[in-house]
Design an enzyme around this catalytic site. Sequence first.
Site, PDB file in Angstrom:
ATOM      1  N   GLU A 198      33.706  41.046  34.775  1.00 24.16           N
ATOM      2  CA  GLU A 198      33.549  42.054  33.734  1.00 24.16           C
ATOM      3  C   GLU A 198      34.856  42.800  33.512  1.00 24.16           C
ATOM      4  O   GLU A 198      35.626  43.020  34.437  1.00 24.16           O
ATOM      5  CB  GLU A 198      32.446  43.054  34.106  1.00 24.16           C
ATOM      6  CG  GLU A 198      31.068  42.430  33.964  1.00 24.16           C
ATOM      7  CD  GLU A 198      29.938  43.414  34.214  1.00 24.16           C
ATOM      8  OE1 GLU A 198      29.014  43.438  33.397  1.00 24.16           O
ATOM      9  OE2 GLU A 198      29.971  44.131  35.220  1.00 24.16           O
ATOM     10  N   CYS A 214      31.507  48.871  50.000  1.00 19.54           N
ATOM     11  CA  CYS A 214      31.375  50.321  49.827  1.00 19.54           C
ATOM     12  C   CYS A 214      29.931  50.604  49.406  1.00 19.54           C
ATOM     13  O   CYS A 214      29.415  49.975  48.473  1.00 19.54           O
ATOM     14  CB  CYS A 214      32.351  50.830  48.779  1.00 19.54           C
ATOM     15  SG  CYS A 214      34.076  50.426  49.184  1.00 19.54           S
ATOM     16  N   CYS A 253      32.797  53.360  36.054  1.00 19.37           N
ATOM     17  CA  CYS A 253      33.291  53.019  37.394  1.00 19.37           C
ATOM     18  C   CYS A 253      32.139  52.688  38.323  1.00 19.37           C
ATOM     19  O   CYS A 253      31.172  53.433  38.412  1.00 19.37           O
ATOM     20  CB  CYS A 253      34.023  54.183  38.023  1.00 19.37           C
ATOM     21  SG  CYS A 253      35.280  54.891  37.025  1.00 19.37           S
ATOM     22  N   SER A 287      41.353  54.927  46.484  1.00 16.56           N
ATOM     23  CA  SER A 287      39.965  55.389  46.532  1.00 16.56           C
ATOM     24  C   SER A 287      39.733  55.979  47.919  1.00 16.56           C
ATOM     25  O   SER A 287      39.584  55.250  48.887  1.00 16.56           O
ATOM     26  CB  SER A 287      39.020  54.199  46.297  1.00 16.56           C
ATOM     27  OG  SER A 287      39.177  53.720  44.981  1.00 16.56           O
ATOM     28  N   LEU A 288      39.716  57.302  47.987  1.00 15.44           N
ATOM     29  CA  LEU A 288      39.622  57.944  49.308  1.00 15.44           C
ATOM     30  C   LEU A 288      38.176  58.359  49.612  1.00 15.44           C
ATOM     31  O   LEU A 288      37.602  57.951  50.616  1.00 15.44           O
ATOM     32  CB  LEU A 288      40.581  59.145  49.363  1.00 15.44           C
ATOM     33  CG  LEU A 288      40.768  59.780  50.741  1.00 15.44           C
ATOM     34  CD1 LEU A 288      41.329  58.803  51.757  1.00 15.44           C
ATOM     35  CD2 LEU A 288      41.691  61.011  50.646  1.00 15.44           C
ATOM     36  N   HIS A 289      37.626  59.212  48.771  1.00 17.08           N
ATOM     37  CA  HIS A 289      36.206  59.586  48.812  1.00 17.08           C
ATOM     38  C   HIS A 289      35.764  60.429  50.010  1.00 17.08           C
ATOM     39  O   HIS A 289      34.674  61.004  49.986  1.00 17.08           O
ATOM     40  CB  HIS A 289      35.286  58.362  48.689  1.00 17.08           C
ATOM     41  CG  HIS A 289      35.611  57.482  47.536  1.00 17.08           C
ATOM     42  ND1 HIS A 289      35.948  57.959  46.288  1.00 17.08           N
ATOM     43  CD2 HIS A 289      35.667  56.122  47.419  1.00 17.08           C
ATOM     44  CE1 HIS A 289      36.200  56.945  45.465  1.00 17.08           C
ATOM     45  NE2 HIS A 289      36.046  55.826  46.128  1.00 17.08           N
ATOM     46  N   ASN A 345      28.562  57.680  38.878  1.00 15.21           N
ATOM     47  CA  ASN A 345      27.730  56.972  37.898  1.00 15.21           C
ATOM     48  C   ASN A 345      26.581  56.322  38.639  1.00 15.21           C
ATOM     49  O   ASN A 345      26.791  55.611  39.607  1.00 15.21           O
ATOM     50  CB  ASN A 345      28.576  55.923  37.177  1.00 15.21           C
ATOM     51  CG  ASN A 345      29.712  56.550  36.403  1.00 15.21           C
ATOM     52  OD1 ASN A 345      29.499  57.455  35.597  1.00 15.21           O
ATOM     53  ND2 ASN A 345      30.930  56.121  36.669  1.00 15.21           N
ATOM     54  N   SER A 383      44.309  50.118  41.831  1.00 13.33           N
ATOM     55  CA  SER A 383      43.446  50.974  42.648  1.00 13.33           C
ATOM     56  C   SER A 383      42.990  50.198  43.880  1.00 13.33           C
ATOM     57  O   SER A 383      42.566  49.050  43.787  1.00 13.33           O
ATOM     58  CB  SER A 383      42.232  51.395  41.808  1.00 13.33           C
ATOM     59  OG  SER A 383      41.375  52.205  42.574  1.00 13.33           O
ATOM     60  N   GLY A 408      36.271  44.092  42.265  1.00 11.47           N
ATOM     61  CA  GLY A 408      37.157  43.488  43.258  1.00 11.47           C
ATOM     62  C   GLY A 408      38.204  44.436  43.809  1.00 11.47           C
ATOM     63  O   GLY A 408      38.397  45.551  43.325  1.00 11.47           O
ATOM     64  N   GLU A 409      38.864  43.958  44.826  1.00 10.39           N
ATOM     65  CA  GLU A 409      39.919  44.725  45.495  1.00 10.39           C
ATOM     66  C   GLU A 409      41.253  44.043  45.176  1.00 10.39           C
ATOM     67  O   GLU A 409      41.573  42.979  45.724  1.00 10.39           O
ATOM     68  CB  GLU A 409      39.643  44.754  47.007  1.00 10.39           C
ATOM     69  CG  GLU A 409      40.782  45.250  47.860  1.00 10.39           C
ATOM     70  CD  GLU A 409      41.342  46.621  47.458  1.00 10.39           C
ATOM     71  OE1 GLU A 409      40.569  47.535  47.081  1.00 10.39           O
ATOM     72  OE2 GLU A 409      42.575  46.768  47.497  1.00 10.39           O
ATOM     73  N   CYS A 438      33.031  41.446  45.031  1.00 13.02           N
ATOM     74  CA  CYS A 438      33.983  42.124  45.914  1.00 13.02           C
ATOM     75  C   CYS A 438      33.559  41.878  47.353  1.00 13.02           C
ATOM     76  O   CYS A 438      32.378  41.979  47.677  1.00 13.02           O
ATOM     77  CB  CYS A 438      34.000  43.622  45.624  1.00 13.02           C
ATOM     78  SG  CYS A 438      35.246  44.526  46.566  1.00 13.02           S
TER      79      CYS A 438
HETATM   80  N1  SAH Z   1      38.424  48.085  45.004  1.00 14.65           N
HETATM   81  C1  SAH Z   1      39.306  48.978  44.302  1.00 14.65           C
HETATM   82  C2  SAH Z   1      39.233  48.779  42.809  1.00 14.65           C
HETATM   83  C3  SAH Z   1      37.906  49.185  42.180  1.00 14.65           C
HETATM   84  S1  SAH Z   1      38.204  50.692  41.429  1.00 14.65           S
HETATM   85  C4  SAH Z   1      38.993  50.409  44.698  1.00 14.65           C
HETATM   86  O1  SAH Z   1      37.970  50.632  45.324  1.00 14.65           O
HETATM   87  O2  SAH Z   1      39.804  51.275  44.423  1.00 14.65           O
HETATM   88  C5  SAH Z   1      36.684  51.333  41.105  1.00 14.65           C
HETATM   89  C6  SAH Z   1      36.698  52.839  41.346  1.00 14.65           C
HETATM   90  O3  SAH Z   1      35.387  53.343  41.021  1.00 14.65           O
HETATM   91  C7  SAH Z   1      36.903  53.154  42.798  1.00 14.65           C
HETATM   92  O4  SAH Z   1      37.586  54.351  42.964  1.00 14.65           O
HETATM   93  C8  SAH Z   1      35.473  53.273  43.279  1.00 14.65           C
HETATM   94  O5  SAH Z   1      35.388  53.949  44.470  1.00 14.65           O
HETATM   95  C9  SAH Z   1      34.846  54.001  42.130  1.00 14.65           C
HETATM   96  N2  SAH Z   1      33.387  53.864  42.096  1.00 14.65           N
HETATM   97  C10 SAH Z   1      32.635  52.927  42.677  1.00 14.65           C
HETATM   98  N3  SAH Z   1      31.330  53.120  42.416  1.00 14.65           N
HETATM   99  C11 SAH Z   1      31.264  54.206  41.626  1.00 14.65           C
HETATM  100  C12 SAH Z   1      30.198  54.883  40.976  1.00 14.65           C
HETATM  101  N4  SAH Z   1      28.947  54.441  41.079  1.00 14.65           N
HETATM  102  N5  SAH Z   1      30.495  55.958  40.236  1.00 14.65           N
HETATM  103  C13 SAH Z   1      31.774  56.372  40.080  1.00 14.65           C
HETATM  104  N6  SAH Z   1      32.816  55.752  40.646  1.00 14.65           N
HETATM  105  C14 SAH Z   1      32.567  54.697  41.417  1.00 14.65           C
END
Ligand code: SAH
Length: 350
Positions: free
Chosen positions: A83, A108, A320, A202-204, A278, A179, A150-151, A104
């Site tokens: 996608e 996560c 996202c 992507s830290l979170h 989301n 990212s 994907g990563e 992926c």
């Molecule tokens: N694998 C890489 C590239 C994907 S980026 C990474 O994780 O950075 C996708 C971004 O959207 C990441 O920051 C991810 O953590 C975030 N994301 C994943 N699920 C989400 C959701 N349901 N709502 C908002 N952001 C989300």
Amino acid sequence: MDLALLERTLNELREPSYRARQVLGWTLRGAPSFAEMTNLPSRLRAELTARVPFSTLAVQRCSQARDGTIKVLFCTRDGRPVEAVLMRFGDGRQSVCISSQSGCPLTCTFCATGQMRFGRNLTASEIIDQVLHFKRLAGGPDHAVFMGMGEPLLNLDAVLEASQHLPELGIAHRRVAISTVGWVPGIKRLAAEPMPLRLALSLHAAEDPLRSELMPVNERYPVAEVLAACRDYWSRKRRRVFVEYVMLADVNDSYPQAVALASVLDPRIFKVNLIPYNPTASPYRGSSRKAIDAFRGELQRRGLMVTVRVERGREIDAACGQLAAAAPQKTYGAVSGLARSASHSGSSSG
Ligand code: SAH
């Protein structure tokens, strides 16, 4: 377009080596087919049309949200779903969100893509063909983010090869962001890479126990190690690293967590992008607007630059973390040719 197949075909046809560059040039400028490549002999155009599929991806579905966001589900020749999303902003900016893998391998817990089966790495041609599709469809994005499925740092060779071509497509390297979940060897490679690509992390969560719960990859590369790699990237590139932080209600959005986050991020090096969550099939709920504002306020008081991501394309699951294509039923053969007529392929403006 499968560049390896193109080269092989041109060799078999005993064409001079500059033909590949000619074809690539036309393609990157957005030509819709071989037939338009008027400086190739017409016999060659016909041969190529018969032997080289114009895109490595076939369009399966195309949906458009009220905010103008377009999501396309593609299918690779071996039937893998991919996608990509085009976001269009009021100031004319167009940003394409690209996938680097089908599915992926990381898991996560809050991300829809992480819950689907991993397919495989995409080739550089498959990455470029996502962008080319939108160039033909909508005139050309000027920003790109590797934030689709994907990563990207687990498929860095192809990501870098595709990125080499982005300026020819009208996307300057400075407007490309990669990212990552914090794949340290990839961050190190990116730091040594001459192209000035931006890094997003992507830290979170700032603390290991919670981050490991949300992102199992943290067991392998914990927070301190990932941030050290990012600082090293900054000292080589002098470009701020964007920290993505998805706001999960009662999980990572408290006052002490804002304080903890600010304490590990140097404002000269990091800029924070808070992401409203989301909804996916996961048990998480997004933080309230009030919680996001309070979190942001706390980070700003501590000197950090903070933005809150504008939500785009939610109603078509294009936002996202919502990319999780169900395996397409059609095979490439059955839909070949659709890529060319993508603008007609069932786009429903909601
Ligand atoms: N694998 C890489 C590239 C994907 S980026 C990474 O994780 O950075 C996708 C971004 O959207 C990441 O920051 C991810 O953590 C975030 N994301 C994943 N699920 C989400 C959701 N349901 N709502 C908002 N952001 C989300």
